[in-house]
Design a protein around this motif. Structure first.
Motif, PDB file in Angstrom:
ATOM      1  N   PRO A 156       0.793  -1.050  -0.469  1.00 22.04           N
ATOM      2  CA  PRO A 156      -0.339  -0.309   0.002  1.00 22.04           C
ATOM      3  C   PRO A 156       0.868   1.524   0.052  1.00 22.04           C
ATOM      4  N   LEU A 157       0.297   2.354  -0.332  1.00 24.35           N
ATOM      5  CA  LEU A 157       0.882   3.310  -0.093  1.00 24.35           C
ATOM      6  C   LEU A 157       1.405   3.610   1.133  1.00 24.35           C
ATOM      7  N   VAL A 158       1.099   2.796   2.106  1.00 25.55           N
ATOM      8  CA  VAL A 158       1.072   3.533   3.995  1.00 25.55           C
ATOM      9  C   VAL A 158       0.641   2.833   4.573  1.00 25.55           C
ATOM     10  N   SER A 159       1.212   1.661   5.485  1.00 24.39           N
ATOM     11  CA  SER A 159       0.840   0.840   6.339  1.00 24.39           C
ATOM     12  C   SER A 159       0.986   1.254   7.789  1.00 24.39           C
ATOM     13  N   GLU A 211      12.090  -3.877   8.964  1.00 26.27           N
ATOM     14  CA  GLU A 211      13.780  -4.056   8.027  1.00 26.27           C
ATOM     15  C   GLU A 211      13.763  -5.536   7.180  1.00 26.27           C
ATOM     16  N   GLU A 212      12.941  -6.558   7.201  1.00 26.25           N
ATOM     17  CA  GLU A 212      13.136  -7.627   6.410  1.00 26.25           C
ATOM     18  C   GLU A 212      12.851  -6.864   5.205  1.00 26.25           C
ATOM     19  N   ARG A 213      11.417  -6.746   5.567  1.00 29.65           N
ATOM     20  CA  ARG A 213      10.719  -6.156   4.089  1.00 29.65           C
ATOM     21  C   ARG A 213      11.094  -4.832   3.339  1.00 29.65           C
ATOM     22  N   HIS A 214      12.473  -4.258   3.746  1.00 30.79           N
ATOM     23  CA  HIS A 214      13.094  -3.187   3.219  1.00 30.79           C
ATOM     24  C   HIS A 214      12.073  -2.013   3.494  1.00 30.79           C
ATOM     25  N   SER A 215      10.824  -1.691   4.766  1.00 32.29           N
ATOM     26  CA  SER A 215       9.905  -0.796   4.594  1.00 32.29           C
ATOM     27  C   SER A 215      10.799  -0.007   5.198  1.00 32.29           C
ATOM     28  N   ARG A 216      10.473   1.112   5.845  1.00 32.22           N
ATOM     29  CA  ARG A 216      10.715   2.304   6.260  1.00 32.22           C
ATOM     30  C   ARG A 216       9.546   2.699   7.210  1.00 32.22           C
ATOM     31  N   LEU A 217      10.043   3.425   8.769  1.00 33.91           N
ATOM     32  CA  LEU A 217       9.207   2.833   9.642  1.00 33.91           C
ATOM     33  C   LEU A 217       9.542   4.672  10.806  1.00 33.91           C
ATOM     34  N   ILE A 218       8.359   4.748  10.827  1.00 31.32           N
ATOM     35  CA  ILE A 218       8.367   6.551  11.703  1.00 31.32           C
ATOM     36  C   ILE A 218       7.236   5.775  12.641  1.00 31.32           C
ATOM     37  N   VAL A 219       7.587   6.022  13.269  1.00 33.64           N
ATOM     38  CA  VAL A 219       7.361   6.371  14.616  1.00 33.64           C
ATOM     39  C   VAL A 219       6.745   7.426  15.542  1.00 33.64           C
ATOM     40  N   ALA A 220       5.105   7.315  15.365  1.00 37.04           N
ATOM     41  CA  ALA A 220       4.845   9.002  16.239  1.00 37.04           C
ATOM     42  C   ALA A 220       5.142   9.535  17.581  1.00 37.04           C
ATOM     43  N   ASP A 221       5.502  10.775  17.769  1.00 36.01           N
ATOM     44  CA  ASP A 221       6.485  11.204  19.307  1.00 36.01           C
ATOM     45  C   ASP A 221       5.029  11.863  19.460  1.00 36.01           C
ATOM     46  N   LEU A 262      -1.820  12.164  11.541  1.00 37.24           N
ATOM     47  CA  LEU A 262      -0.748  12.945  11.025  1.00 37.24           C
ATOM     48  C   LEU A 262       0.526  12.611  10.063  1.00 37.24           C
ATOM     49  N   GLU A 263       0.984  11.632  11.192  1.00 36.52           N
ATOM     50  CA  GLU A 263       2.608  11.224  10.303  1.00 36.52           C
ATOM     51  C   GLU A 263       1.434  10.459   8.892  1.00 36.52           C
ATOM     52  N   VAL A 264       0.738   9.561   9.136  1.00 38.89           N
ATOM     53  CA  VAL A 264       0.664   8.932   7.503  1.00 38.89           C
ATOM     54  C   VAL A 264      -0.425  10.366   5.981  1.00 38.89           C
ATOM     55  N   ILE A 265      -0.189  11.429   6.892  1.00 34.13           N
ATOM     56  CA  ILE A 265      -0.577  13.159   6.083  1.00 34.13           C
ATOM     57  C   ILE A 265       0.898  12.927   5.722  1.00 34.13           C
ATOM     58  N   SER A 266       1.639  13.056   6.046  1.00 30.65           N
ATOM     59  CA  SER A 266       3.200  14.299   6.272  1.00 30.65           C
ATOM     60  C   SER A 266       3.410  13.468   5.130  1.00 30.65           C
ATOM     61  N   GLN A 267       3.934  11.444   5.229  1.00 32.26           N
ATOM     62  CA  GLN A 267       3.943  10.641   4.016  1.00 32.26           C
ATOM     63  C   GLN A 267       3.608  10.945   2.600  1.00 32.26           C
ATOM     64  N   LEU A 268       1.721  10.772   2.621  1.00 33.27           N
ATOM     65  CA  LEU A 268       1.185  11.331   1.339  1.00 33.27           C
ATOM     66  C   LEU A 268       1.783  12.903   1.039  1.00 33.27           C
ATOM     67  N   GLN A 269       1.932  13.256   1.521  1.00 28.32           N
ATOM     68  CA  GLN A 269       2.790  15.134   1.118  1.00 28.32           C
ATOM     69  C   GLN A 269       3.626  14.670   0.371  1.00 28.32           C
ATOM     70  N   MET A 270       4.649  14.062   0.996  1.00 30.17           N
ATOM     71  CA  MET A 270       6.312  13.679   0.682  1.00 30.17           C
ATOM     72  C   MET A 270       5.930  12.528  -0.651  1.00 30.17           C
ATOM     73  N   LEU A 271       4.353  12.042  -1.107  1.00 27.06           N
ATOM     74  CA  LEU A 271       4.587  10.711  -1.758  1.00 27.06           C
ATOM     75  C   LEU A 271       3.891  11.644  -3.584  1.00 27.06           C
ATOM     76  N   GLY A 272       3.836  12.992  -2.876  1.00 26.51           N
ATOM     77  CA  GLY A 272       2.775  13.751  -4.163  1.00 26.51           C
ATOM     78  C   GLY A 272       1.792  14.296  -3.873  1.00 26.51           C
ATOM     79  N   TYR A 273       0.396  13.386  -2.881  1.00 31.68           N
ATOM     80  CA  TYR A 273      -1.083  13.773  -2.573  1.00 31.68           C
ATOM     81  C   TYR A 273      -1.010  15.354  -1.935  1.00 31.68           C
ATOM     82  N   LYS A 274      -1.458  16.122  -2.614  1.00 30.49           N
ATOM     83  CA  LYS A 274      -1.879  17.685  -2.170  1.00 30.49           C
ATOM     84  C   LYS A 274      -2.931  17.427  -1.044  1.00 30.49           C
TER      85      LYS A 274
END
Length: 424
Positions: A156-159, A211-221, A262-274
């Motif tokens: 998916p775009l984001v898990s 790490e096994e799936r070469h996916s990038r992890l962001i944890v909400a702070d 909000l972290e998901v939205i931030s990643q979608l913005q980086m993918l080009g979603y306005k």
């Protein structure tokens, strides 16, 4: 096929009695020419907060101008609530039409290969979202992750992971690590993963899987969350650069769910979603989610919550303490027999002046008389009623204007109780 015929067809494949598997659904989707492969997904797993998180995501993206499909479970009142586009539930007519298509496709399968009700409904959602040209689909995991019907999708775009705790032990495992491993099964190759701040054990499971799936992890702070104001109508808070957000859902756990969103939205913005700051503010403010610390009446104060496991009840109790200021409530409790209802009791007893037990409308429900017997070990005032409606009516008969009534324990009793107030 009409709506009632569609419901009867789906219910005839009610539950999976064997091992969970994706092979039957994948075979059905193959006959359907894989509508899910033509859609863009945000895939949401977790134990608690999935529904609220999905609702916030879809509301923000809708405010940003996207056509957003939303698939959630379980439903409160009618099956078609599970499939929505831009906040509109699929009509009975369209539900029946898409069900007929899925039924026709499933006729190609061998009899022992017919998917379960949830798998068929998932296929219906994919087909409907494809036919209606949804830009994005917010997809809630039904049970677990790895072998859940929704996990037939490609990367998916984001898990997304909401709070992970103990639940569904018969299917997912008896330890938090086992459960986390099953849920982490939604992580796919080269993906983006956003997570709630989890316990150390759960976070390690997600990290290793990424790490096994070469996916990038962001944890909400959550240290970046700032509460400005909170009352029974909602809360105002900020997260990082997102300031003065208004949310009708109350409680610290809902702020934390919003931080994940909000972290998901931030990643979608980086993918080009306005998605503009205004769309975020507007989208968050529009969110409603029935049955989640929902105030049904103010005199007396009646609060409904679908919390159905220990984590949910603990969060509910913490929020309730804030607002009842030392008073005690009449608590209407109904649970499913396969839930850890003994674990819920210690969080409710200190806040309760009287318990009323009821039997939710579900084949797995614990009989109210049996729950009353258990509660009597911990509290002197316990009465039992057969149905949720009888329970709420009994509580209201004895209530004064300044009393507090809370109904909790299962979403399967929420609809009946809501109907006593919403449609009166």
């Amino acid at each position: 096929m009409n709506y009632q015929e569609a419901i009867r067809y789906l219910r005839s494949y009610k539950r999976n009695t064997g091992e969970l598997s994706l092979k039957n659904l994948d075979k059905l989707l193959d006959y359907m020419n894989h509508p899910e492969k033509k859609l863009k997904f945000i895939h949401v797993a977790g134990t608690n907060g999935k529904g609220s998180t999905c609702k916030m995501l879809s509301s923000i993206l809708r405010s940003a101008g996207y056509k957003v499909g939303l698939f959630t479970s379980p439903f409160l009142e009618t099956e078609n609530e599970q499939i929505q586009i831009n906040g509109q539930v699929i009509s009975n007519e369209d539900f029946a039409k898409v069900c007929k298509k899925v039924k026709d496709f499933s006729s190609y399968l061998m009899l022992d290969e017919i998917p379960t009700e949830f798998e068929l409904t998932t296929a219906m959602a994919f087909q409907y979202f494809y036919e209606t040209n949804c830009d994005l689909v917010v997809l809630e995991v039904g049970l677990g992750g790895e072998l859940d019907a929704t996990n037939v999708i490609e990367t998916p775009l984001v898990s997304v992971f909401t709070n992970i705790g103990i639940d569904h032990v018969d299917y997912l495992g008896k330890t938090i690590k086992e459960i986390a491993c099953k849920k982490a099964g939604i992580i796919k190759e080269n993906g983006i993963v956003i997570s709630y701040e989890q316990t150390k054990e759960v976070e390690e499971v997600i990290k290793i899987r990424c790490e096994e799936r070469h996916s990038r992890l962001i944890v909400a702070d959550f240290s970046n969350l700032k509460l400005h104001q909170e009352n029974l109508s909602g809360q105002k808070f900020s997260y990082k650069q997102n300031t003065n957000l208004s949310l009708s859902l109350i409680g610290e756990h809902q702020r934390k769910n919003a931080a994940v969103v909000l972290e998901v939205i931030s990643q979608l913005q980086m993918l080009g979603y306005k998605v503009s700051p205004n769309a975020i503010t507007e989208g968050i403010s529009y969110v409603t989610w029935p049955g989640r610390f929902e105030v049904l009446c103010k005199k007396p104060l009646v609060i409904l919550d679908g919390g159905h496991n220990v984590q949910c009840v603990e969060a509910f109790a913490e929020v309730l303490k804030q607002f009842i200021q030392g008073k005690k409530a009449t608590v209407i409790l109904g649970v499913l027999a396969d839930k850890d209802y003994q674990g819920m009791i210690p969080y409710l007893v200190p806040l309760t002046k009287r318990f009323i037990t009821v039997t939710p409308k579900n084949s797995r429900a614990l009989p109210s008389i049996q729950l009353a017997e258990e509660l009597s070990k911990y509290h002197p005032l316990v009465s039992s009623y057969t149905s949720p409606v009888e329970g709420i009516m009994a509580a209201l008969r004895d209530a004064r204007e300044d009393d507090i009534i809370c109904a909790i324990g299962s979403l399967y009793m929420a609809a009946e109780i809501r109907d006593c107030f919403i449609h009166e």
